[in-house]
Design a protein around this motif. Structure first.
Motif, PDB file in Angstrom:
ATOM      1  N   ALA B 140       0.795  -1.235   0.000  1.00 47.15           N
ATOM      2  CA  ALA B 140       0.000   0.000   0.000  1.00 47.15           C
ATOM      3  C   ALA B 140       0.822   1.276   0.000  1.00 47.15           C
ATOM      4  O   ALA B 140       0.312   2.322  -0.367  1.00 47.15           O
ATOM      5  CB  ALA B 140      -0.951  -0.003   1.200  1.00 47.15           C
ATOM      6  N   PHE B 141       2.064   1.228   0.444  1.00 41.86           N
ATOM      7  CA  PHE B 141       2.775   2.487   0.646  1.00 41.86           C
ATOM      8  C   PHE B 141       4.007   2.680  -0.219  1.00 41.86           C
ATOM      9  O   PHE B 141       4.376   3.796  -0.525  1.00 41.86           O
ATOM     10  CB  PHE B 141       3.183   2.642   2.118  1.00 41.86           C
ATOM     11  CG  PHE B 141       2.018   2.766   3.044  1.00 41.86           C
ATOM     12  CD1 PHE B 141       1.385   3.982   3.213  1.00 41.86           C
ATOM     13  CD2 PHE B 141       1.528   1.676   3.718  1.00 41.86           C
ATOM     14  CE1 PHE B 141       0.303   4.119   4.050  1.00 41.86           C
ATOM     15  CE2 PHE B 141       0.438   1.791   4.559  1.00 41.86           C
ATOM     16  CZ  PHE B 141      -0.164   3.008   4.720  1.00 41.86           C
ATOM     17  N   ASN B 143       4.931   2.325  -3.308  1.00 45.76           N
ATOM     18  CA  ASN B 143       4.918   3.020  -4.595  1.00 45.76           C
ATOM     19  C   ASN B 143       4.536   4.487  -4.494  1.00 45.76           C
ATOM     20  O   ASN B 143       4.671   5.237  -5.457  1.00 45.76           O
ATOM     21  CB  ASN B 143       3.970   2.306  -5.561  1.00 45.76           C
ATOM     22  CG  ASN B 143       4.552   0.967  -5.961  1.00 45.76           C
ATOM     23  OD1 ASN B 143       5.761   0.785  -5.954  1.00 45.76           O
ATOM     24  ND2 ASN B 143       3.676   0.022  -6.260  1.00 45.76           N
ATOM     25  N   ILE B 144       4.013   4.883  -3.330  1.00 39.31           N
ATOM     26  CA  ILE B 144       3.683   6.303  -3.188  1.00 39.31           C
ATOM     27  C   ILE B 144       4.534   6.925  -2.083  1.00 39.31           C
ATOM     28  O   ILE B 144       4.172   7.957  -1.519  1.00 39.31           O
ATOM     29  CB  ILE B 144       2.186   6.522  -2.891  1.00 39.31           C
ATOM     30  CG1 ILE B 144       1.733   5.656  -1.729  1.00 39.31           C
ATOM     31  CG2 ILE B 144       1.350   6.267  -4.097  1.00 39.31           C
ATOM     32  CD1 ILE B 144       0.336   6.003  -1.246  1.00 39.31           C
ATOM     33  N   THR B 151      -1.055  12.790   1.507  1.00 37.33           N
ATOM     34  CA  THR B 151      -1.417  11.633   0.692  1.00 37.33           C
ATOM     35  C   THR B 151      -1.134  10.347   1.456  1.00 37.33           C
ATOM     36  O   THR B 151      -1.940   9.413   1.457  1.00 37.33           O
ATOM     37  CB  THR B 151      -0.602  11.646  -0.619  1.00 37.33           C
ATOM     38  OG1 THR B 151      -0.811  12.893  -1.244  1.00 37.33           O
ATOM     39  CG2 THR B 151      -1.020  10.529  -1.525  1.00 37.33           C
TER      40      THR B 151
END
Lengths: 587, 347, 382
Positions: B140-141, B143-144, B151
């Motif tokens: 969940a985290f 890649n961002i 965000t």
């Protein structure tokens, strides 16, 4: 722009008109969407443009809802009267809470809204007279006697209000105050152009709260019942997620997001629950997964699919009927800016050591020196972004050290930044127009009501003039973020010139420029000199310095080591040793 | 209020405070290393507690049904990445942990640990919960991970919603309460301390000491600390932010599992207990200045005490009082921060 | 994103829009309740009872439409609109939480559809025509507790309850009823459903030295105050609210719940009631049906309310059928008239007797006291 306004009016009014044909269930759904949209529009502008993501919007919805609930049931006032009470109380609340909140910086602000959001819920449930957790029921209808279906007029009202709010939103965003709102995130830059960031943050905060309060008033009379639950933290998070799904970068996201969420959720609640036999919170799971995917693959939400022509950007409108006022430049030979014995310490580190420097009217002074010599620190001290530890700075004969950047720019000092500080999503025209914030200043209210058009036209015309002067005409309506770094520096210069400065501080304006661009810049600096403007420029390109500067000041380790004409300074042995390493003639 | 009541309140406050402190330390660790404000930490605590109860009852741990799909998802993502980018390795730490998590999940499903050994129960809980941290990070985290704090916070909220939404059908709406791992109370001349509190204090001290040792005397620990002090700098000297992120999440889930074990015998834990716990741990962090571990733990203890005393004086407004604490603290932090320069919301 | 999301949403819309409105000879009843979210533990039994509802009443087939509102009043209203507008239901059951049920009143009144609230609500006189409240109002339940306290010589009672509507309602009822019996209320402590500790509140209660403590909580979170009070050495009587009466509470509370007293509907201890008790037969029938579907010991008062609502509808349908076809305004109006005709209907909880003036319809026979003994509820015959 005009097309966007048309759509922003036609869509809500169309929905209002379709009340007659909508099936009764969809009518309810569309009203629910509309009530959510009102909150999201405010949130979208606040979070997307001003960077204030609030986890507390539901609290303002609650203030609006409870105010009308109390006044119509206990005070027996008609709902149309209590509307003003709802809005007034929300605004008052927003002022108090916002006054504290906007002073929180960065992500602390978000966390602060979280704090009062949780607090508010329990207070709401425990204040005597508000009906505790059961709330207040028996609110009157807006249009008809109780017991009659008034959803059609209600829907018309909701979406007519929506159209009005969207129109005001567009008007504000497409104006000087709107541009100011869009840059309050870059506090240092905004303040350097005279934008009172705290005031604009507070204004946006109060505006967003007002739409939330309006939504609360509608919600209360739609359900005819209020209790604290719809105003808790979860509700606030849901508003934020709705806006996020729609997209924070464009106010249309505030319409699309709630529409998708409310409708899809309602469909999931009815269809999924019967598909999946066990009891679970599956719609919340779906919600979470969808938003997570969006964050990964479309971080700008659904609005990123909108065509470019629907982007909200100010455009030049014909010719302006009036010109912006301009100040008289000081007479040639007088001292414009003077620093005396200025020092700056960061702890034990001396960034600047007793620097003295004068810049005269119509004089171009270049600051040179190796990286870390204290040139940018000096710029910050001169422009008010930092306070000198010792020494005095005066501008046109008046002491300005210790004053805020806002009051210094008012006296006519403009600057650029070493790392271009532009709003990437605004066009070049808008970014440049920002520099004229003080000259074309109008209030938010006159912007909202479109009373600022003449000033705005003059401001944009002047911005276009600066853009032409710096040969940026071709990219005038491009987004600043899409341009090369060199061009971004030139935009910074154009923006600084919009201040109508008596002195302009340019921080490495020529870095990354091609030859022709440099020549254009040199011409502009020369023109400035001719108009009586003083220029202080930090530059590494010595040929360029040689071309533009009347005088050169050399810095090393926070100390001024040489000063004089270009030729004398460059042959000064100390300079050669400290900065060049070898005589220029050998180069 | 007489001294006995004050003492009992303090004891209650410290008990709560220890749980908040464990949450706070984990949240702070994750925040410093990855900038994620990790509201999911509360779910780890709930998972730890519920799993302990299920293991004690001899049931199949529901957490396995979260762990295995998560591991599979992570494997699928890694396979997609492998197909897309030729240069990624097939045999990585990530895939290894995925496979390990699958093995643990299968093991826990088909051979649920039998017997009354407290150590076996604790080991099972820790093994089931700890891998979730890194797996969540990767799915969940990662890649961002360069996005804004905001965000990342949204992403964390999403993960919280997904987990909580799945835990309702998995565990049901009722509360879980574990049999106490230690029993009794110790009398100090009329004033008693519950053995559970002493046990909690011991575990807390042990865990913090262990963390301190790891951070100050092991290379990976020092690397993690380096990332938390300066992310960019750490990247420049070759510390993988990917591994650092996963490690921070792993430590967080480990701490979460331990917190769950500690809290499970004290009170009923519900599928949705986690959020409020996480928020209070988070308040503790902020009270401690959101920068240092000892201060965060201290802040959390203070929050626990305030929670308890507020419950005594105005129980209906207790949470309002605790959360209201956030605002002056944040205001103080905003004012003392170097202002004006390079400040960006969400950065 | 557009490629996936778009078609999915459109397809779902299509499903909704194209659902055929079939010709009606079937009776349609909408049920909405809190089946997900934090209050789901109370709502789920209603849904489980609904699965046992008959598919035919008086020779007509019945379609029971079950929707979830997750405890959100706005969603409850949307569901109600869906029932009345899209499905043209003949009656609405729900919602299972008071805020949801209250928010739906106006839909029922506007659409002239009888609403049987599955949560205890007080029905405002202006809307009484179409609203019926099935569960016993909270004061009815609390009166049993207050009567018992008075009989046992309790002079001072401490109160602790949820920080929510349930905590408010029980406290308000206590404040209304206790002073008349010479009982003073020493505390109004509150706690959160998910709180890990109520030690502070309990200390405050104990400091007032009450003769008894009344706990206004529901579901397994009700255990915590009982447990903490006993752990802190309190030995006096403990009264719980009727929301606490469930198997989950006994399981979670264990020994701490022993000896605690709570009011509830008679169905909980149906087997122990004297044979003459008017609701015994209905209750035994329901309990055997429910437990054979959902497992031994799963009986609970909440499912009983849903069942009683079904019994009330079933009793009213035959008379209404003579007035019109299902799906018509005549049928709904006749259904309402038949419901409030003043007939006594024995349900699992109460003997219901609605009249045009009284839409709460229950009396003292609808509540009994139970005491926890050996891990089970037992009838406390005064």
């Amino acid at each position: 722009m005009r097309r966007l306004t048309t759509i922003a009016l036609l869509v809500p009014l169309g929905i209002a008109a379709s009340s007659v044909v909508l099936s009764s269930y969809w009518l309810t759904l569309v009203i629910s969407v509309g009530i959510n949209v009102l909150v999201c529009v405010g949130l979208c502008v606040m979070a997307g443009q001003a960077g204030i993501a609030s986890f507390g919007q539901a609290a303002f919805v609650g203030v609006g809802a409870y105010a009308t609930a109390l006044l119509t049931t206990q005070g027996h006032l008609p709902p149309w009267v209590s509307l003003f009470a709802s809005l007034g109380l929300t605004v008052a609340f927003a002022f108090v809470i916002g006054w504290i909140t906007v002073r929180l910086s960065g992500h602390y602000l978000v966390l602060g809204t979280l704090g009062w959001s949780v607090g508010f819920y329990y207070v709401l449930a425990n204040v005597p007279g508000l009906g505790g957790y059961d709330g207040i029921s028996g609110l009157p209808q807006l249009f008809l006697m109780t017991g009659n279906d008034e959803r059609i007029p209600f829907n018309v009202l909701v979406w007519a209000l929506e159209a009005a709010v969207l129109l005001i939103t567009i008007n504000i965003l497409d104006s000087g105050p709107g541009r100011a709102i869009r840059v309050v995130r870059s506090k240092a830059m905004a303040e350097s152009f005279g934008i009172d960031t705290s005031r604009y943050k507070l204004a946006v905060f109060v505006l967003a709260a007002t739409t939330a309060g309006l939504s609360g008033w509608l919600q209360a009379h739609f359900l005819r019942f209020v209790n604290p639950n719809p105003f808790n933290l979860n509700a606030s998070v849901e508003y934020l997620f709705m806006s996020l799904i729609g997209g924070l970068s464009h106010f249309a996201g505030a319409v699309i997001g709630p529409f998708l969420v409310v409708v899809t959720k309602s469909l999931l609640q009815t269809n999924l629950a019967s598909l999946v036999q066990t009891t679970g919170n599956y719609e919340i799971v779906a919600f979470g997964v969808v938003v997570l995917l969006l964050l990964h693959f479309a971080p700008n939400g659904v609005v990123s699919l909108l065509p470019g022509s629907l982007q909200l950007h100010s455009r030049l409108t014909g010719s302006a009927r009036e010109a912006l006022n301009s100040v008289e430049k000081p007479a040639r030979g007088g001292v414009v800016l003077s620093a005396k014995g200025v020092s700056k310490y960061y702890g034990g580190l001396r960034a600047l050591n007793e620097v003295s420097l004068d810049v005269g009217a119509a004089e171009v002074v270049a600051l040179v020196g190796p990286n870390g010599a204290g040139k940018s620190t000096l710029f910050d001290l001169l422009s008010g972004l930092a306070e000198p530890s010792a020494g005095a700075v005066s501008l046109l004969g008046e002491r300005v050290d210790g004053q805020s950047p806002r009051s210094i720019v008012k006296r006519g000092l403009a600057r650029t930044f070493q790392h271009a500080q532009l709003n990437d999503d605004m066009t070049v025209l808008e970014n440049v127009a920002l520099g004229g914030h003080l000259r074309g200043n109008t209030s938010l209210i006159s912007a909202a009501l479109r009373l600022d058009r003449r000033k705005e036209a003059a401001l944009l015309a002047e911005a276009a003039l600066q853009i032409d002067r710096l040969r940026l005409t071709e990219v005038r309506d491009e987004k600043a973020g899409s341009l090369a770094l060199g061009q971004q520096r030139i935009i910074e210069v154009a923006r600084a010139l919009m201040v109508d400065p008596v002195i302009v501080l340019l921080d490495e304006p020529a870095a990354g420029l091609r030859f022709a661009e440099k020549q254009a810049l040199a011409t502009v600096i020369d023109e400035l000199r001719k108009r009586g403007v003083a220029v202080l420029v930090v530059e590494h390109d010595l040929d360029f310095v040689d071309q533009i500067a009347d005088r050169v000041v050399v810095f090393d380790f926070g100390t001024k080591i040489a000063e004089g004409s270009v030729a004398t300074v460059l042959n000064d042995p100390r300079v050669v040793e400290a900065y060049l390493g070898r005589p220029r003639s050998a180069a | 209020m007489n001294p006995t009541v004050a003492l009992l309140l303090a004891q209650d406050g410290i008990t709560n405070g220890i749980v908040f402190a464990l949450l706070g330390v984990a949240i702070l660790l994750v925040f410093l290393v990855t900038r994620v404000l990790f509201v999911v930490q509360g779910e780890f605590v709930v998972l730890g507690a519920v799993t302990l109860v299920q293991v004690q009852r001899g049931e199949v741990a529901g957490a396995a049904w979260l762990l295995m799909p998560l591991a599979l998802l992570c494997l699928v993502l890694s396979a997609i990445q492998f197909v897309r980018e030729r240069n990624s390795r097939l045999w990585s730490l990530q895939n290894g942990i995925c496979l390990l998590a699958l093995a643990i999940g299968l093991c826990a499903t088909f051979y649920p640990p039998a017997g009354k050994s407290a150590w076996l129960q604790i080991t099972t809980v820790v093994c089931l919960i700890t891998p979730m941290g890194p797996l969540l990070y990767w799915t969940a985290f990662r890649n961002i991970c360069r996005s804004s704090i905001l965000t990342l916070l949204f992403a964390a909220m999403c993960v919280h919603y997904v987990l909580q939404g799945l835990m309702l059908p998995l565990f049901g709406p009722e509360g879980f309460r574990a049999l106490p791992l230690v029993r009794g109370r110790i009398d100090f001349g009329g004033i008693w301390l519950s053995a559970q509190l002493i046990f909690m204090l011991c575990v807390f001290l042990l865990l913090t000491t262990a963390l301190w040792l790891v951070f100050h005397h092991t290379l990976p620990g020092k690397a993690l600390r380096a990332v938390s002090i300066n992310r960019v700098g750490a990247r420049l000297v070759g510390i993988s932010s990917d591994i650092a992120g996963a490690a921070a999440f792993g430590l967080a889930s480990l701490i979460g599992a331990v917190s769950g074990i500690l809290i499970a015998p004290l009170s009923n834990v519900y599928y949705d207990s986690g959020f409020l716990l996480a928020l209070k741990g988070f308040v503790g962090c902020v009270v401690g200045g959101l920068a240092s571990f000892p201060l965060a733990a201290l802040g959390a203890l203070l929050t626990g005490l305030l929670d308890s005393f507020a419950a005594f004086y105005a129980s209906a407004l207790k949470d309002s009082i605790v959360f209201a604490l956030l605002v002056p603290m944040l205001l103080y932090m905003s004012v003392t921060q170097i202002s004006g320069r390079g400040e960006e919301a969400g950065e | 994103m557009r490629n996936v999301l778009g078609p999915a949403v459109w397809m779902m819309w299509a499903v909704v829009l194209l659902t055929p409105a079939s010709a009606r000879d079937e009776i349609r009843i909408g049920i909405t309740g809190t089946f997900t979210g934090p209050a789901a533990s109370i709502g789920i039994p209603y849904k489980q009872a609904a699965e046992l509802f008959p598919s035919q009443i008086a020779g007509h087939s019945v379609k029971w439409i079950v929707l979830d509102d997750a405890g959100d009043p706005a969603a409850a209203v949307r569901n109600a609109r869906r029932f009345t507008d899209e499905e043209q239901v003949d009656a609405i059951l729900g919602s299972t939480s008071p805020p949801g049920a209250i928010a739906m009143f106006d839909v029922a009144v506007e659409s002239k559809t009888p609403q049987l609230s599955l949560a205890p609500v007080s029905v405002p006189a202006a809307k009484r025509m179409w609203i019926f409240s099935v569960p016993q109002a909270v004061p009815v339940m609390v009166s049993a507790v207050v009567d018992h306290m008075a009989a046992k010589g309790v002079k001072k009672v401490g109160y602790i309850g949820f920080t929510d509507s349930w905590g408010d309602q029980n406290y308000n009822a206590l404040v209304r009823l206790a002073p008349a019996k010479g009982i003073t209320i020493s505390t109004n402590e509150r706690y959160n459903r998910v709180d890990a500790s109520v030690t502070a509140q309990v200390l405050k209660i104990l400091a007032t030295k009450p003769d008894a403590v009344f706990i206004g909580a529901s579901g397994s979170p009700a255990v915590l105050p009982n447990l903490t009070l006993r752990d802190s050495g309190y030995e006096g009587p403990l009264y719980n609210s009727h929301g606490s009466v469930s198997r989950a509470v006994l399981q979670a509370g264990g020994a701490a719940m022993e000896g605690t007293i709570a009011p509830t509907g008679p169905l909980v201890v149906a087997d122990e009631l004297p044979d003459s008790y008017p609701t015994k037969k209905a209750a035994i029938d329901f309990v055997s049906a429910y437990e054979s579907r959902w497992g031994k010991g799963t009986r609970n008062p909440f499912a009983g309310y849903a069942w009683d609502a079904m019994l009330l509808i079933s009793a009213a349908v035959p008379a209404a059928l003579s007035a019109g076809e299902p799906g018509t305004a005549e049928f709904r109006n006749a259904l309402r008239g038949s419901l409030e005709a003043g007939k006594e209907i024995a349900g699992t909880h109460a003997v219901y007797r609605y009249t045009a003036e009284d839409h709460e319809g229950v009396d003292q026979r609808s509540r009994i006291l139970v005491v926890v003994k050996d891990g089970a509820y037992h009838y406390l015959a005064n």
